[in-house]
Design a protein around this motif. Structure first.
Motif, PDB file in Angstrom:
ATOM      1  N   MET A   1       1.017  -1.178  -0.170  1.00 17.02           N
ATOM      2  CA  MET A   1      -0.165   0.495  -0.398  1.00 17.02           C
ATOM      3  C   MET A   1       1.182   1.738  -0.099  1.00 17.02           C
ATOM      4  SD  MET A   1      -2.927   1.055   2.958  1.00 17.02           S
ATOM      5  CE  MET A   1      -3.620   2.403   3.117  1.00 17.02           C
ATOM      6  N   THR A   2       0.920   2.206  -0.756  1.00 17.28           N
ATOM      7  CA  THR A   2       1.252   3.282  -1.122  1.00 17.28           C
ATOM      8  C   THR A   2       0.989   4.055   0.442  1.00 17.28           C
ATOM      9  OG1 THR A   2       1.345   2.981  -3.312  1.00 17.28           O
ATOM     10  CG2 THR A   2       1.980   4.621  -2.622  1.00 17.28           C
ATOM     11  N   PRO A   3       1.989   5.065   0.738  1.00 20.61           N
ATOM     12  CA  PRO A   3       2.396   5.656   1.579  1.00 20.61           C
ATOM     13  C   PRO A   3       1.307   6.965   1.531  1.00 20.61           C
ATOM     14  CG  PRO A   3       4.289   5.482   1.372  1.00 20.61           C
ATOM     15  CD  PRO A   3       3.507   4.553   0.480  1.00 20.61           C
ATOM     16  N   TYR A   4       0.435   7.652   2.427  1.00 18.81           N
ATOM     17  CA  TYR A   4      -0.309   8.922   1.794  1.00 18.81           C
ATOM     18  C   TYR A   4       0.606   9.778   1.755  1.00 18.81           C
ATOM     19  CZ  TYR A   4      -0.012  10.701   6.770  1.00 18.81           C
ATOM     20  OH  TYR A   4       0.255  11.586   7.753  1.00 18.81           O
ATOM     21  N   TRP A   5       1.654  10.129   2.657  1.00 22.62           N
ATOM     22  CA  TRP A   5       2.733  11.212   2.153  1.00 22.62           C
ATOM     23  C   TRP A   5       3.170  10.646   0.817  1.00 22.62           C
ATOM     24  CZ3 TRP A   5       7.517   9.409   1.371  1.00 22.62           C
ATOM     25  CH2 TRP A   5       8.100   7.703   1.469  1.00 22.62           C
ATOM     26  N   PHE A   6       3.321   9.706   0.106  1.00 23.96           N
ATOM     27  CA  PHE A   6       3.334   9.787  -1.723  1.00 23.96           C
ATOM     28  C   PHE A   6       2.206   9.837  -2.671  1.00 23.96           C
ATOM     29  CE2 PHE A   6       4.952   7.417  -4.674  1.00 23.96           C
ATOM     30  CZ  PHE A   6       5.895   8.612  -5.852  1.00 23.96           C
ATOM     31  N   ALA A   7       1.503   9.262  -1.684  1.00 20.94           N
ATOM     32  CA  ALA A   7       0.048   9.740  -2.663  1.00 20.94           C
ATOM     33  C   ALA A   7      -0.321  10.415  -2.661  1.00 20.94           C
ATOM     34  CB  ALA A   7      -0.964   8.715  -2.293  1.00 20.94           C
ATOM     35  N   LYS A   8      -0.721  11.495  -1.716  1.00 25.28           N
ATOM     36  CA  LYS A   8      -1.282  12.676  -1.702  1.00 25.28           C
ATOM     37  C   LYS A   8      -0.258  13.952  -1.737  1.00 25.28           C
ATOM     38  CE  LYS A   8      -5.682  10.883  -0.151  1.00 25.28           C
ATOM     39  NZ  LYS A   8      -6.096  10.586  -0.429  1.00 25.28           N
ATOM     40  N   LYS A   9      -0.329  15.048  -1.992  1.00 29.99           N
ATOM     41  CA  LYS A   9       0.002  16.797  -1.969  1.00 29.99           C
ATOM     42  C   LYS A   9      -0.101  16.692  -0.394  1.00 29.99           C
ATOM     43  CE  LYS A   9       1.151  21.184  -3.666  1.00 29.99           C
ATOM     44  NZ  LYS A   9       0.515  22.396  -4.824  1.00 29.99           N
TER      45      LYS A   9
ATOM     46  N   TRP B   1      11.275  13.286  -3.943  1.00 30.77           N
ATOM     47  CA  TRP B   1       9.912  13.461  -4.549  1.00 30.77           C
ATOM     48  C   TRP B   1       9.230  14.387  -4.642  1.00 30.77           C
ATOM     49  CZ3 TRP B   1       9.982  12.534   1.092  1.00 30.77           C
ATOM     50  CH2 TRP B   1       9.606  13.337   1.710  1.00 30.77           C
ATOM     51  N   VAL B   2       7.955  13.874  -5.567  1.00 28.78           N
ATOM     52  CA  VAL B   2       6.889  14.432  -6.372  1.00 28.78           C
ATOM     53  C   VAL B   2       5.667  13.543  -6.074  1.00 28.78           C
ATOM     54  CG1 VAL B   2       6.094  15.576  -8.275  1.00 28.78           C
ATOM     55  CG2 VAL B   2       8.075  15.869  -7.334  1.00 28.78           C
ATOM     56  N   PRO B   3       4.997  14.343  -5.459  1.00 28.99           N
ATOM     57  CA  PRO B   3       3.392  13.097  -5.106  1.00 28.99           C
ATOM     58  C   PRO B   3       3.215  11.981  -5.740  1.00 28.99           C
ATOM     59  CG  PRO B   3       3.725  14.720  -3.219  1.00 28.99           C
ATOM     60  CD  PRO B   3       4.448  14.830  -4.139  1.00 28.99           C
ATOM     61  N   MET B   4       2.599  10.901  -5.960  1.00 30.26           N
ATOM     62  CA  MET B   4       2.456  10.138  -7.295  1.00 30.26           C
ATOM     63  C   MET B   4       2.725  10.375  -8.677  1.00 30.26           C
ATOM     64  SD  MET B   4       0.445   8.259  -5.914  1.00 30.26           S
ATOM     65  CE  MET B   4       0.035   7.686  -7.081  1.00 30.26           C
ATOM     66  N   ASP B   5       4.399  10.740  -9.088  1.00 27.96           N
ATOM     67  CA  ASP B   5       5.593  10.391  -9.952  1.00 27.96           C
ATOM     68  C   ASP B   5       6.174   9.932 -10.172  1.00 27.96           C
ATOM     69  OD1 ASP B   5       6.259  11.289 -12.418  1.00 27.96           O
ATOM     70  OD2 ASP B   5       6.517  13.947 -11.682  1.00 27.96           O
ATOM     71  N   TYR B   6       7.216  10.684  -9.095  1.00 27.93           N
ATOM     72  CA  TYR B   6       8.274   9.818  -8.189  1.00 27.93           C
ATOM     73  C   TYR B   6       9.176  10.018  -7.340  1.00 27.93           C
ATOM     74  CZ  TYR B   6      11.058  14.728  -9.069  1.00 27.93           C
ATOM     75  OH  TYR B   6      11.696  15.337  -7.872  1.00 27.93           O
ATOM     76  N   PHE B   7       9.833   8.663  -6.878  1.00 29.44           N
ATOM     77  CA  PHE B   7      10.435   8.943  -5.714  1.00 29.44           C
ATOM     78  C   PHE B   7      11.996   8.611  -5.704  1.00 29.44           C
ATOM     79  CE2 PHE B   7      12.579   7.376  -1.774  1.00 29.44           C
ATOM     80  CZ  PHE B   7      11.483   8.246  -0.471  1.00 29.44           C
TER      81      PHE B   7
ATOM     82  N   VAL C   1       8.146  -0.280   2.402  1.00 25.30           N
ATOM     83  CA  VAL C   1       6.788   1.310   2.557  1.00 25.30           C
ATOM     84  C   VAL C   1       6.924   2.162   1.041  1.00 25.30           C
ATOM     85  CG1 VAL C   1       7.067   4.044   3.667  1.00 25.30           C
ATOM     86  CG2 VAL C   1       8.393   1.750   5.354  1.00 25.30           C
ATOM     87  N   LEU C   2       7.047   1.929   0.717  1.00 22.04           N
ATOM     88  CA  LEU C   2       6.636   2.578  -0.297  1.00 22.04           C
ATOM     89  C   LEU C   2       5.426   1.305  -1.197  1.00 22.04           C
ATOM     90  CD1 LEU C   2       9.974   4.946  -2.075  1.00 22.04           C
ATOM     91  CD2 LEU C   2       7.474   5.165  -1.455  1.00 22.04           C
TER      92      LEU C   2
END
Length: 128
Positions: A1-9, A60-66, A84-85
């Protein structure tokens, strides 16, 4: 499951970002990690410390790259980030300054890999 800090702005709050990222790793069983946010605006940039000895940086840019940057590849750190990702990294390579970069892509993974191949990225390795 993608963490919310990467899935959302997230709101541009260094403290909020640090807390969200730390808690995600700590909840994943990685209590030996410390994160400090340097830039809360996208691309978000943080510094980290693994087991008080291994430093790394994240961007990172949320929902783009890390991006994860380390002096040397560390399987243990990579495993933590993949867990975690929520998925395996796309690629790893070495930058001109000698740092290892590991990339995750939420979109455009194939195009990014081709771009790195064309650019002649050193020690390019596809991970997924």
């Amino acid at each position: 499951m993608t963490p919310y800090w990467f899935a959302k702005k997230l709101p541009a709050s260094r403290h909020g970002i640090e807390n969200a990222v730390r808690l995600a790793f700590w909840a994943g069983g990685f209590a030996d990690m410390w994160i400090t946010c340097n830039d809360a605006e996208a691309p978000i940039k943080c510094q980290g410390l693994w087991k008080s000895t291994e430093s790394f940086t994240m961007e990172w840019v949320p929902m783009d790259y890390f991006l994860l940057r380390m002096k040397q590849p560390k399987e243990e750190i990579l495993t933590a980030f993949e867990r975690v990702l929520g998925h395996r990294a796309l690629v790893a390579y070495r930058e001109a300054n000698g740092e290892v970069v590991v990339e995750w892509r939420a979109r455009g993974a194939a195009a990014r890999y081709e771009e790195l191949e064309r650019a002649g990225a050193k020690e390019l390795e596809r991970l997924s």
